[in-house]
Design an enzyme around this catalytic site. Structure first.
Site, mmCIF file in Angstrom:
data_model
loop_
_atom_site.group_PDB
_atom_site.id
_atom_site.type_symbol
_atom_site.label_atom_id
_atom_site.label_comp_id
_atom_site.label_asym_id
_atom_site.label_seq_id
_atom_site.Cartn_x
_atom_site.Cartn_y
_atom_site.Cartn_z
ATOM 1 N N ASN A 9 0.869 -1.184 0.000
ATOM 2 C CA ASN A 9 0.000 0.000 0.000
ATOM 3 C C ASN A 9 0.901 1.228 0.000
ATOM 4 O OD1 ASN A 9 -1.831 2.034 0.479
ATOM 5 N ND2 ASN A 9 -2.237 1.454 2.620
ATOM 6 N N LYS A 11 0.068 4.238 -0.262
ATOM 7 C CA LYS A 11 -0.615 5.415 0.323
ATOM 8 C C LYS A 11 -0.421 6.631 -0.599
ATOM 9 C CE LYS A 11 0.360 3.446 4.820
ATOM 10 N NZ LYS A 11 0.152 3.584 6.240
ATOM 11 N N HIS A 95 -9.493 1.006 4.840
ATOM 12 C CA HIS A 95 -8.209 1.186 5.537
ATOM 13 C C HIS A 95 -8.419 2.131 6.722
ATOM 14 C CE1 HIS A 95 -4.082 2.406 6.343
ATOM 15 N NE2 HIS A 95 -3.715 1.295 5.725
ATOM 16 N N GLU A 97 -6.794 4.533 7.797
ATOM 17 C CA GLU A 97 -6.603 5.964 7.502
ATOM 18 C C GLU A 97 -7.841 6.561 6.849
ATOM 19 O OE1 GLU A 97 -2.903 5.430 5.440
ATOM 20 O OE2 GLU A 97 -1.951 4.902 7.340
ATOM 21 N N GLU A 167 -5.394 -5.277 10.564
ATOM 22 C CA GLU A 167 -4.380 -4.254 10.791
ATOM 23 C C GLU A 167 -4.654 -3.558 12.121
ATOM 24 O OE1 GLU A 167 -2.466 -2.968 6.912
ATOM 25 O OE2 GLU A 167 -4.224 -1.721 7.133
ATOM 26 N N SER A 213 3.431 -2.347 10.329
ATOM 27 C CA SER A 213 4.891 -2.342 10.476
ATOM 28 C C SER A 213 5.541 -3.671 10.095
ATOM 29 C CB SER A 213 5.277 -1.911 11.899
ATOM 30 O OG SER A 213 4.814 -0.598 12.151
#
Ligand code: PEP
Length: 261
Positions: A9, A11, A95, A97, A167, A213
């Site tokens: 990803n 982003k 996601h 975010e 996640e 991470s």
């Protein structure tokens, strides 16, 4: 046996030239791997050029979001048929975010998943708890609600096509990773949810990725867990060497497991 999927990803990173450079390196180094499915999810302005570069390669392309209507007066949105028109195969949906900064809810995630499936895009559906929820012992309630509401109304046939990414929000971009045991516990919980809600075939077939991470030095241990079938990789997917290493280790891990059957 589930084949792992490693998805990068990107982003909001990489202009067209940077995307071309990264993908050129990935294509050169990963071309012979068959034990793992590989996906890159660039920014929407680079989707077309990346898709063209990866035609007939073993690397697929994903978008980072999709709107639920096909067309109309929805300024700024991109729809599933338009992504399909480009040749995109996957789409990240929900996601953290998007949930945190753009008002994404389980209900809108559900609409996006249905739109993606209707147009033959594979949704990578993200779920995960924030730190406060984990620390107060609510992680499983949160994930259960996210799964229930996001996957509401899907048929068994539709559910078979999903990829789910667990996640933990506290591990995204923070350098903190869930321990393999913590991640496995949640992955098993999600697989049990799929078994209870849909069927054994869905639970046994759906790929559940871990994200948060992931790096070359933690992927092997994560992916060795029974219910972890790959990774959604943010920061490390922007560095060719790190992403290549993560993919290669995941491919090796499958072969070991497969040989061991
Ligand atoms: C992500 O963006 O989905 C992600 C897991 O990011 P990172 O790998 O940087 O934590």
């Amino acid at each position: 046996m589930r084949k792992p999927i490693i998805a990068g990803n990107w982003k909001l990173n990489n202009n067209i030239q940077e995307s071309v450079d990264l993908v050129t390196l990935l294509k050169r180094e990963l071309t012979d791997l068959t034990g793992v499915d590989i996906v890159v999810c660039p920014v929407s302005t680079a989707l077309s050029v990346v898709q063209d570069l990866l035609l007939e390669s073993n690397i697929d392309v994903g978008a980072q979001n999709v709107y639920w209507e096909d067309s109309g007066a929805f300024t700024g949105e991109v729809s599933a048929p338009l992504l399909k028109d480009l040749g995109v195969k996957y789409c990240i949906i929900g996601h953290s975010e998007r949930r945190q900064y753009f008002g994404e809810t389980n209900e809108t995630v559900n609409k996006r998943i249905k739109a993606a499936l209707k147009h033959d895009l594979i949704p990578i559906v993200c779920v995960g708890e924030v730190l406060e929820e984990r620390e107060s012992g609510k992680a499983f309630d949160v994930i259960s609600k996210q799964c229930e509401e996001s996957l509401a109304g899907l048929t068994e046939e539709e559910a078979k096509k999903l990829v789910i990414a667990y996640e933990p929000v506290w591990a995204i971009g923070t350098g903190k990773t869930a321990t393999p045991e913590q991640a496995q516990e949640v992955h098993k919980f999600i697989r049990d949810f799929l078994r209870k809600t849909f069927s054994d075939a869905v639970a046994d077939g759906v790929c559940i990725q871990y994200g948060g991470s992931v790096k070359p030095d933690n992927i092997a241990e994560l992916i060795s867990q029974e219910d972890i079938d790959g990774a959604l990789v943010g920061g490390a997917s922007l560095k060719s060497e790190a992403f290549i290493e993560i993919v290669k280790q995941s491919s090796n891990s499958t072969q070991v497991t497969r040989n061991g059957i």
